[in-house]
Enzyme design. Sequence first.
Site, mmCIF file in Angstrom:
data_model
loop_
_atom_site.group_PDB
_atom_site.id
_atom_site.type_symbol
_atom_site.label_atom_id
_atom_site.label_comp_id
_atom_site.label_asym_id
_atom_site.label_seq_id
_atom_site.Cartn_x
_atom_site.Cartn_y
_atom_site.Cartn_z
ATOM 1 N N ASN A 56 8.216 -5.201 -0.600
ATOM 2 C CA ASN A 56 8.056 -4.096 0.343
ATOM 3 C C ASN A 56 6.575 -4.061 0.694
ATOM 4 O OD1 ASN A 56 7.772 -1.766 1.768
ATOM 5 N ND2 ASN A 56 8.972 -0.484 0.371
ATOM 6 N N GLU A 99 12.773 -8.907 2.235
ATOM 7 C CA GLU A 99 11.961 -7.762 2.669
ATOM 8 C C GLU A 99 12.767 -6.477 2.452
ATOM 9 O OE1 GLU A 99 11.822 -7.773 6.923
ATOM 10 O OE2 GLU A 99 10.328 -6.177 7.049
ATOM 11 N N ALA A 148 2.892 -0.592 5.007
ATOM 12 C CA ALA A 148 2.402 -0.663 6.383
ATOM 13 C C ALA A 148 1.933 -2.064 6.786
ATOM 14 C CB ALA A 148 1.270 0.343 6.575
ATOM 15 N N TYR A 205 10.828 8.915 1.544
ATOM 16 C CA TYR A 205 10.807 7.957 0.443
ATOM 17 C C TYR A 205 11.419 8.475 -0.858
ATOM 18 C CZ TYR A 205 7.581 5.878 3.787
ATOM 19 O OH TYR A 205 7.030 5.359 4.928
ATOM 20 N N PRO A 242 0.791 -1.226 0.000
ATOM 21 C CA PRO A 242 0.000 0.000 0.000
ATOM 22 C C PRO A 242 0.825 1.280 0.000
ATOM 23 C CG PRO A 242 -0.165 -1.139 2.113
ATOM 24 C CD PRO A 242 0.496 -2.085 1.155
ATOM 25 N N ASN A 243 0.346 2.210 -0.784
ATOM 26 C CA ASN A 243 0.873 3.582 -0.894
ATOM 27 C C ASN A 243 2.208 3.675 -1.621
ATOM 28 O OD1 ASN A 243 -1.303 4.860 0.591
ATOM 29 N ND2 ASN A 243 -0.496 3.762 2.362
ATOM 30 N N HIS A 255 12.663 -2.133 2.789
ATOM 31 C CA HIS A 255 12.056 -0.848 3.177
ATOM 32 C C HIS A 255 12.946 0.270 2.678
ATOM 33 C CE1 HIS A 255 9.141 -2.972 5.487
ATOM 34 N NE2 HIS A 255 10.117 -3.685 6.003
ATOM 35 N N ARG A 274 4.409 10.909 -2.074
ATOM 36 C CA ARG A 274 4.235 10.774 -0.622
ATOM 37 C C ARG A 274 5.550 11.055 0.126
ATOM 38 N NH1 ARG A 274 4.620 4.449 1.311
ATOM 39 N NH2 ARG A 274 3.815 5.365 3.213
ATOM 40 N N ARG A 299 12.499 4.904 13.096
ATOM 41 C CA ARG A 299 11.218 5.624 13.041
ATOM 42 C C ARG A 299 10.319 5.227 14.224
ATOM 43 N NH1 ARG A 299 8.954 5.463 7.125
ATOM 44 N NH2 ARG A 299 7.631 7.102 8.019
HETATM 45 C C1 DQA Z 1 8.038 1.379 4.179
HETATM 46 C C2 DQA Z 1 8.041 1.619 5.687
HETATM 47 C C3 DQA Z 1 6.675 1.340 6.274
HETATM 48 O O1 DQA Z 1 6.696 1.569 7.686
HETATM 49 C C4 DQA Z 1 5.650 2.262 5.654
HETATM 50 O O2 DQA Z 1 4.363 1.970 6.166
HETATM 51 C C5 DQA Z 1 5.657 2.226 4.174
HETATM 52 C C6 DQA Z 1 6.943 2.169 3.487
HETATM 53 C C7 DQA Z 1 9.377 1.759 3.541
HETATM 54 O O3 DQA Z 1 9.566 1.419 2.372
HETATM 55 O O4 DQA Z 1 10.226 2.409 4.162
HETATM 56 O O5 DQA Z 1 4.628 2.302 3.527
HETATM 57 O O6 DQA Z 1 7.833 -0.010 3.955
#
Ligand code: DQA
Length: 146
Positions: free
Chosen positions: A74, A98, A77, A22, A9-10, A100, A17, A107
């Site tokens: 990735n 995984e 959330a 990011y 998501p996102n 990020h 964003r 964070r």
């Molecule tokens: C993320 C970190 C997550 O905590 C966050 O919710 C994201 C992006 C990252 O790529 O740093 O959506 O996965």
Amino acid sequence: MKLLVINGPNLNFLGIREPDHYGRETYDDLVKKIQAYCDGKGVAVEFYQSNHEGALVDRIQQAYFDQVSGIVINPGAYTHTSIALLDAVKSVQIPTVEVHISKVEEREDFRQVSYIRAACIGTITGMGTDGYLLAVDRLLEHHNGH
Ligand code: DQA
């Protein structure tokens, strides 16, 4: 060898964003960058992005039937909430890394839990979008027995 890169998501909002976390690259930029990297290594790669947990589970399960050899994920959330994604990766038994983009360990407290990590062969955080390329390398090493 065929890899699958999954973004949760996102992450379709990359470049829009929270650029301080990011960066300014868009999702399309990210796809092009990983595609070029995999082309250079002679590795096939597919991409999937969804904002929906169940759709992400479905895509991980599909990877089993598609005989995908490695997954870069990735989960956004859902990293911090989803036992369903953990179970999906465990179910298919495909080596998974995984990623990020941000340094999640520096964070908020709620970002300190990763359910999916237990099913992954590695985790890369805080390297920006280069983290996806490092994850590809990690999967290639794993595939070649290192
Ligand atoms: C993320 C970190 C997550 O905590 C966050 O919710 C994201 C992006 C990252 O790529 O740093 O959506 O996965």
